[in-house]
Design an enzyme around this catalytic site. Structure first.
Site, short mmCIF file in Angstrom:
data_model
loop_
_atom_site.label_atom_id
_atom_site.label_comp_id
_atom_site.label_asym_id
_atom_site.label_seq_id
_atom_site.Cartn_x
_atom_site.Cartn_y
_atom_site.Cartn_z
N TYR A 60 -24.39 -33.63 -9.01
CA TYR A 60 -24.08 -34.36 -10.25
C TYR A 60 -25.17 -33.93 -11.22
CZ TYR A 60 -22.91 -38.25 -13.35
OH TYR A 60 -22.50 -39.02 -14.42
N THR A 100 -34.59 -29.93 -8.13
CA THR A 100 -34.87 -29.77 -9.55
C THR A 100 -36.33 -30.05 -9.94
OG1 THR A 100 -34.34 -30.73 -11.72
CG2 THR A 100 -34.05 -32.17 -9.84
N TYR A 124 -31.23 -39.11 -12.79
CA TYR A 124 -30.84 -37.83 -12.18
C TYR A 124 -31.96 -37.33 -11.26
CZ TYR A 124 -30.43 -32.69 -11.98
OH TYR A 124 -30.41 -31.39 -11.56
N1 LIG Z 1 -28.45 -26.33 -14.42
C1 LIG Z 1 -29.76 -26.49 -14.45
O1 LIG Z 1 -30.42 -26.24 -15.46
C2 LIG Z 1 -30.48 -26.96 -13.22
C3 LIG Z 1 -31.88 -27.17 -13.29
C4 LIG Z 1 -32.54 -27.59 -12.13
C5 LIG Z 1 -31.84 -27.79 -10.95
N2 LIG Z 1 -30.48 -27.60 -10.94
C6 LIG Z 1 -29.78 -27.81 -9.68
O2 LIG Z 1 -29.12 -26.60 -9.34
C7 LIG Z 1 -27.93 -26.87 -8.60
C8 LIG Z 1 -26.76 -26.12 -9.20
O3 LIG Z 1 -26.62 -26.50 -10.57
P1 LIG Z 1 -25.46 -25.89 -11.49
O4 LIG Z 1 -26.04 -25.66 -12.85
O5 LIG Z 1 -24.78 -24.77 -10.79
O6 LIG Z 1 -24.50 -27.15 -11.57
P2 LIG Z 1 -22.98 -27.23 -12.09
O7 LIG Z 1 -22.62 -26.02 -12.84
O8 LIG Z 1 -22.86 -28.57 -12.74
O9 LIG Z 1 -22.16 -27.21 -10.73
C9 LIG Z 1 -22.18 -28.28 -9.84
C10 LIG Z 1 -20.92 -28.22 -9.03
O10 LIG Z 1 -20.93 -29.31 -8.11
C11 LIG Z 1 -19.59 -29.69 -7.91
N3 LIG Z 1 -19.50 -31.05 -7.41
C12 LIG Z 1 -19.74 -32.21 -8.07
N4 LIG Z 1 -19.50 -33.24 -7.26
C13 LIG Z 1 -19.12 -32.74 -6.06
C14 LIG Z 1 -18.74 -33.32 -4.82
N5 LIG Z 1 -18.71 -34.64 -4.65
N6 LIG Z 1 -18.41 -32.49 -3.81
C15 LIG Z 1 -18.42 -31.14 -3.97
N7 LIG Z 1 -18.76 -30.55 -5.13
C16 LIG Z 1 -19.10 -31.34 -6.16
C17 LIG Z 1 -18.96 -29.57 -9.28
O11 LIG Z 1 -17.57 -29.38 -9.10
P3 LIG Z 1 -16.51 -30.12 -10.09
O12 LIG Z 1 -16.81 -29.58 -11.44
O13 LIG Z 1 -15.20 -29.71 -9.53
O14 LIG Z 1 -16.81 -31.59 -9.96
C18 LIG Z 1 -19.64 -28.34 -9.86
O15 LIG Z 1 -18.85 -27.19 -9.68
C19 LIG Z 1 -27.80 -28.39 -8.59
O16 LIG Z 1 -28.34 -28.88 -7.39
C20 LIG Z 1 -28.68 -28.85 -9.73
O17 LIG Z 1 -29.18 -30.15 -9.54
C21 LIG Z 1 -29.80 -27.18 -12.03
#
Ligand SMILES: NC(=O)c1ccc[n+]([C@@H]2O[C@H](COP(=O)([O-])OP(=O)(O)OC[C@H]3O[C@@H](n4cnc5c(N)ncnc54)[C@H](OP(=O)(O)O)[C@@H]3O)[C@@H](O)[C@H]2O)c1
Length: 280
Positions: A60, A100, A124
Site C-alpha cells: 500500500y 522504505t 505508511y
Molecule cells: N515508490 C517509491 O518511491 C518507494 C519508496 C520507498 C519504498 N517503496 C517500496 O517499494 C515497494 C514497491 O513500490 P512500487 O513503487 O513498485 O509500488 P506500486 O507501484 O504502488 O506497486 C504496488 C503494487 O502492490 C499491489 N498490491 C496492493 N495491494 C495488494 C495486495 N493486497 N496483494 C497483492 N498485491 C497488492 C498493487 O496492485 P494493484 O494496483 O492491483 O492494487 C501494485 O501493483 C513497496 O514495498 C514500497 O513500499 C517505494
C-alpha cells in the site's frame, strides 16, 4: 531459480519483469492473481509452486491516503508480508521484502544506516516498519531491502508526475527542505536479482541512489535533462517552498537520506538513469 513475484504489475514489479534471467522459472502475480492479505491463498500458491525465492513488491504505497485508510494499509504492508514470511518458512523458501526510508523520523543529520532505530512519522512508515518486524520474527534470515524516492519508466512516480503536469502547468512549487536519494527501480530490481542468488544474504539492507537531493533539486534536474530533448520544458519555472507551506495529509521525514553500512553496492548515478526513463 524458481521465483514467486507479488505485486508484479506495480512499478518495481514491472522493472523486475523486464530483467529476470531468461532461464528463471517465474510465477508473476498481480493483486488479482494473489492478494497477499489472504493467508489461505498465499499458502496455497506457495505450496503448489514451491518457489526458492519469494519477492514481495506488493504494498500500500499511497502515503497520504494511508493516514485515513489505516486498516487497509496495515493489512497490506504488515499482515501481507507476515503471510508471505510464514509461507516461505514453511516451504523452505527465501523472502526478499521491500521496505522504505519512511521508517525513519528524519531527525538524524547524517545518512541513515541499517542499524539506526526506526521511528516513523506517518502511518505508511509505521505500517511498513510493522511489516519488517513481522517478517523478521517469522523468518529471521529474510532479506529486507529499504529503498527511497523510486522512479522508473513504469507506474506512478515523481519524474512522470512532473512531466505530466508540465503539459498543463508553467510554474511548480516544490518542497526544498526534505532530502532523500532518488532510486532507479531498474537498479533496485537488478540488486534484488543478485541478492536472490546470494546464499549468505540475510537481514536489512539499504539500497538507494548515489546523490542526496531535495525534491526541488530533483525537479530541477528532471527539467534540465528533459529540456535538452523537449525545449518547451526549459521555460518551466520551479519555485522552492518549505514543507510547512506545502500542506499534505501525512508528515514526511525532513532527512530520509540512506546509506549502507553493510555493502558497497549502490544504485547507479540516478541522473544517468533518468535518461533511460526519457528514452523509454
Ligand atoms: N515508490 C517509491 O518511491 C518507494 C519508496 C520507498 C519504498 N517503496 C517500496 O517499494 C515497494 C514497491 O513500490 P512500487 O513503487 O513498485 O509500488 P506500486 O507501484 O504502488 O506497486 C504496488 C503494487 O502492490 C499491489 N498490491 C496492493 N495491494 C495488494 C495486495 N493486497 N496483494 C497483492 N498485491 C497488492 C498493487 O496492485 P494493484 O494496483 O492491483 O492494487 C501494485 O501493483 C513497496 O514495498 C514500497 O513500499 C517505494
Amino acid at each position: 531459480m524458481r521465483v514467486l513475484l507479488t505485486g508484479a504489475y506495480g512499478q518495481l514489479g514491472r522493472s523486475l519483469l523486464d530483467r529476470f534471467p531468461a532461464d528463471w522459472i517465474l510465477l508473476a502475480c498481480g493483486s488479482a492473481e494473489l492478494d497477499i492479505t489472504n493467508q489461505a491463498a498465499v499458502d496455497r500458491i506457495v505450496r503448489r509452486f514451491q518457489p526458492q525465492v519469494i519477492m514481495n513488491t506488493a504494498a500500500y504505497t499511497a502515503v497520504d491516503k494511508a493516514e485515513t485508510d489505516r486498516i487497509r494499509a496495515m493489512k497490506i504492508n504488515a499482515i501481507g508480508p507476515e503471510n508471505l514470511a510464514r509461507a516461505a518458512r514453511d516451504n523452505g523458501a527465501q523472502l526478499i521484502h521491500i521496505s522504505t526510508d519512511y521508517v525513519f523520523d528524519g531527525t538524524k543529520t547524517t545518512p541513515y544506516v541499517e542499524s539506526d532505530a526506526p521511528c516513523p512519522v506517518n502511518f505508511y512508515g509505521l505500517s511498513k516498519w510493522e511489516g519488517e518486524k513481522r517478517v523478521q520474527a517469522i523468518l529471521p534470515r529474510a532479506i529486507i531491502v529499504r529503498t527511497s524516492w523510486m522512479f522508473s519508466e513504469h507506474g506512478n512516480n515523481f519524474v512522470k508526475t512532473m512531466l505530466r503536469l508540465a503539459q498543463t502547468q508553467q510554474t511548480f512549487r516544490v518542497v526544498n527542505d526534505q532530502r532523500g536519494c532518488p532510486t532507479y527501480a531498474g537498479d533496485l530490481a537488478q540488486a534484488m536479482i543478485t541478492l536472490a542468488t546470494d546464499a549468505n544474504a540475510a537481514g536489512i539492507y539499504h539500497y538507494c541512489g548515489d546523490k542526496a537531493v531535495s525534491w526541488y533539486e530533483f525537479a530541477l534536474t528532471i527539467f534540465n535533462l528533459f529540456g535538452n530533448e523537449y525545449p518547451e520544458l526549459r521555460s518551466i519555472e520551479v519555485c522552492p517552498i518549505s514543507t510547512a507551506a506545502f500542506k499534505q495529509q501525512a508528515c514526511r521525514p525532513i532527512n530520509s537520506v540512506m546509506q549502507s553500512e553493510r555493502t558497497a553496492s549502490q544504485a547507479s548515478c540516478w541522473d544517468k538513469a533518468l535518461g533511460m526513463v526519457m528514452s523509454a
